[in-house]
Motif scaffolding. Structure first.
Motif, PDB file in Angstrom:
ATOM      1  N   HIS A  16       0.651  -0.300 -11.488  1.00  0.00           N
ATOM      2  CA  HIS A  16      -0.603  -0.122 -10.752  1.00  0.00           C
ATOM      3  C   HIS A  16      -1.725  -0.769 -11.565  1.00  0.00           C
ATOM      4  O   HIS A  16      -1.540  -1.080 -12.732  1.00  0.00           O
ATOM      5  CB  HIS A  16      -0.924   1.363 -10.481  1.00  0.00           C
ATOM      6  CG  HIS A  16      -1.171   2.183 -11.702  1.00  0.00           C
ATOM      7  ND1 HIS A  16      -0.191   2.929 -12.304  1.00  0.00           N
ATOM      8  CD2 HIS A  16      -2.292   2.376 -12.443  1.00  0.00           C
ATOM      9  CE1 HIS A  16      -0.692   3.551 -13.356  1.00  0.00           C
ATOM     10  NE2 HIS A  16      -1.972   3.230 -13.467  1.00  0.00           N
ATOM     11  N   TYR A  71       2.470   4.784  -8.872  1.00  0.00           N
ATOM     12  CA  TYR A  71       3.364   3.663  -8.608  1.00  0.00           C
ATOM     13  C   TYR A  71       2.918   2.988  -7.317  1.00  0.00           C
ATOM     14  O   TYR A  71       3.043   3.556  -6.237  1.00  0.00           O
ATOM     15  CB  TYR A  71       4.820   4.143  -8.488  1.00  0.00           C
ATOM     16  CG  TYR A  71       5.810   3.025  -8.342  1.00  0.00           C
ATOM     17  CD1 TYR A  71       6.151   2.241  -9.435  1.00  0.00           C
ATOM     18  CD2 TYR A  71       6.392   2.733  -7.116  1.00  0.00           C
ATOM     19  CE1 TYR A  71       7.059   1.197  -9.312  1.00  0.00           C
ATOM     20  CE2 TYR A  71       7.302   1.700  -6.983  1.00  0.00           C
ATOM     21  CZ  TYR A  71       7.635   0.946  -8.085  1.00  0.00           C
ATOM     22  OH  TYR A  71       8.524  -0.086  -7.956  1.00  0.00           O
ATOM     23  N   ASP A  72       2.414   1.770  -7.427  1.00  0.00           N
ATOM     24  CA  ASP A  72       1.856   1.058  -6.274  1.00  0.00           C
ATOM     25  C   ASP A  72       2.716  -0.112  -5.800  1.00  0.00           C
ATOM     26  O   ASP A  72       2.248  -0.940  -5.034  1.00  0.00           O
ATOM     27  CB  ASP A  72       0.454   0.522  -6.608  1.00  0.00           C
ATOM     28  CG  ASP A  72      -0.631   1.556  -6.384  1.00  0.00           C
ATOM     29  OD1 ASP A  72      -0.401   2.516  -5.643  1.00  0.00           O
ATOM     30  OD2 ASP A  72      -1.721   1.389  -6.971  1.00  0.00           O
ATOM     31  N   LYS A  73       3.965  -0.183  -6.216  1.00  0.00           N
ATOM     32  CA  LYS A  73       4.808  -1.311  -5.821  1.00  0.00           C
ATOM     33  C   LYS A  73       5.661  -0.987  -4.594  1.00  0.00           C
ATOM     34  O   LYS A  73       6.631  -1.674  -4.322  1.00  0.00           O
ATOM     35  CB  LYS A  73       5.715  -1.718  -6.977  1.00  0.00           C
ATOM     36  CG  LYS A  73       4.978  -2.370  -8.118  1.00  0.00           C
ATOM     37  CD  LYS A  73       5.941  -2.893  -9.138  1.00  0.00           C
ATOM     38  CE  LYS A  73       5.244  -3.857 -10.057  1.00  0.00           C
ATOM     39  NZ  LYS A  73       6.185  -4.633 -10.837  1.00  0.00           N
ATOM     40  N   SER A  74       5.302   0.046  -3.855  1.00  0.00           N
ATOM     41  CA  SER A  74       6.073   0.449  -2.686  1.00  0.00           C
ATOM     42  C   SER A  74       5.118   0.955  -1.610  1.00  0.00           C
ATOM     43  O   SER A  74       3.951   0.572  -1.584  1.00  0.00           O
ATOM     44  CB  SER A  74       7.095   1.523  -3.091  1.00  0.00           C
ATOM     45  OG  SER A  74       7.974   1.807  -2.023  1.00  0.00           O
ATOM     46  N   THR A  75       5.581   1.877  -0.796  1.00  0.00           N
ATOM     47  CA  THR A  75       4.772   2.411   0.295  1.00  0.00           C
ATOM     48  C   THR A  75       3.789   3.461  -0.216  1.00  0.00           C
ATOM     49  O   THR A  75       3.922   3.966  -1.337  1.00  0.00           O
ATOM     50  CB  THR A  75       5.675   3.064   1.355  1.00  0.00           C
ATOM     51  OG1 THR A  75       6.325   4.197   0.769  1.00  0.00           O
ATOM     52  CG2 THR A  75       6.707   2.085   1.895  1.00  0.00           C
ATOM     53  N   THR A  76       2.830   3.790   0.629  1.00  0.00           N
ATOM     54  CA  THR A  76       1.872   4.848   0.293  1.00  0.00           C
ATOM     55  C   THR A  76       2.593   6.173   0.070  1.00  0.00           C
ATOM     56  O   THR A  76       2.226   6.939  -0.828  1.00  0.00           O
ATOM     57  CB  THR A  76       0.825   4.997   1.419  1.00  0.00           C
ATOM     58  OG1 THR A  76       0.179   3.737   1.587  1.00  0.00           O
ATOM     59  CG2 THR A  76      -0.198   6.056   1.088  1.00  0.00           C
ATOM     60  N   ILE A 120       5.626   6.679  -1.112  1.00  0.00           N
ATOM     61  CA  ILE A 120       6.238   6.643  -2.447  1.00  0.00           C
ATOM     62  C   ILE A 120       5.144   6.804  -3.503  1.00  0.00           C
ATOM     63  O   ILE A 120       5.333   7.500  -4.506  1.00  0.00           O
ATOM     64  CB  ILE A 120       7.025   5.335  -2.656  1.00  0.00           C
ATOM     65  CG1 ILE A 120       8.211   5.254  -1.701  1.00  0.00           C
ATOM     66  CG2 ILE A 120       7.475   5.196  -4.107  1.00  0.00           C
ATOM     67  CD1 ILE A 120       9.273   6.307  -1.905  1.00  0.00           C
ATOM     68  N   GLY A 121       4.004   6.181  -3.284  1.00  0.00           N
ATOM     69  CA  GLY A 121       2.867   6.331  -4.207  1.00  0.00           C
ATOM     70  C   GLY A 121       2.437   7.779  -4.339  1.00  0.00           C
ATOM     71  O   GLY A 121       2.160   8.260  -5.439  1.00  0.00           O
ATOM     72  N   SER A 154       5.041   9.655  -6.335  1.00  0.00           N
ATOM     73  CA  SER A 154       4.906   9.326  -7.758  1.00  0.00           C
ATOM     74  C   SER A 154       3.710  10.053  -8.369  1.00  0.00           C
ATOM     75  O   SER A 154       3.764  10.489  -9.523  1.00  0.00           O
ATOM     76  CB  SER A 154       4.781   7.809  -7.957  1.00  0.00           C
ATOM     77  OG  SER A 154       3.526   7.317  -7.510  1.00  0.00           O
TER      78      SER A 154
END
Length: 160
Positions: A117, A47-52, A54-55, A58
């Motif tokens: 992503h 998941y790349d729609k937030s911070t590293t 959170i990534g 995910s």
């Protein structure tokens, strides 16, 4: 009567061979994707729609999913072997269908429709998308070919 029970049982085991292979294939492809593209190459996170951070979280959930799918499929595989109902060619057809199906799903649904992503963040994604999706489609078609072939063999009385 005994023949219809045998045919029904054979049909159930045939489907279990496919589903076991599909689960293992999905798990293997998800593991490969996560290990190579997420961890080694650092091209993206699940998941790349937030911070590293959170990534990375995910990626952890994605990794757990891949192992649950693999372990579940391998438990089914062990049960099929124990029952002497493992049709290896059919199982491999399921694996290839799972690998390729996951790859095509990832490339079309997650990359393009959901945009959670991309394969890689570069100017021109076109070649990456083509290689990813065409490879997945070819693998899926080979898997489906094996499944169709082994279904015909089962009807003819041989195991594939």
């Amino acid at each position: 009567m005994a023949e219809s029970i045998t045919n029904r049982t054979q049909s159930v085991y045939s489907a279990r061979n496919v589903w076991s292979g599909i689960l293992v294939g999905i798990g293997l492809m998800a593991f490969f994707d996560e290990a190579v593209f997420h961890q080694l190459l650092h091209w993206h996170h699940f998941y790349d729609k937030s911070t590293t951070e959170i990534g990375l979280v995910s990626d952890g959930f994605f990794h757990a999913f891949s192992w649950f799918a693999t372990v579940g499929g391998l438990f089914m595989y062990a049960d099929l072997r124990r029952r002497q109902a493992l049709y290896k060619t059919r199982w491999w057809g399921g694996i290839l269908t799972g690998v390729g199906g996951f790859q095509v799903y990832d490339g079309i649904i997650q990359h393009k429709l959901m945009r959670i992503h991309q394969i890689r963040y570069v100017e021109s994604l076109y070649i990456y998308d083509l290689v990813w999706n065409i490879t997945g489609l070819i693998i899926t078609l080979i898997g489906v070919f094996l499944l169709v072939r082994t279904k015909r063999n089962r009807k003819a009385g041989t195991h594939g």
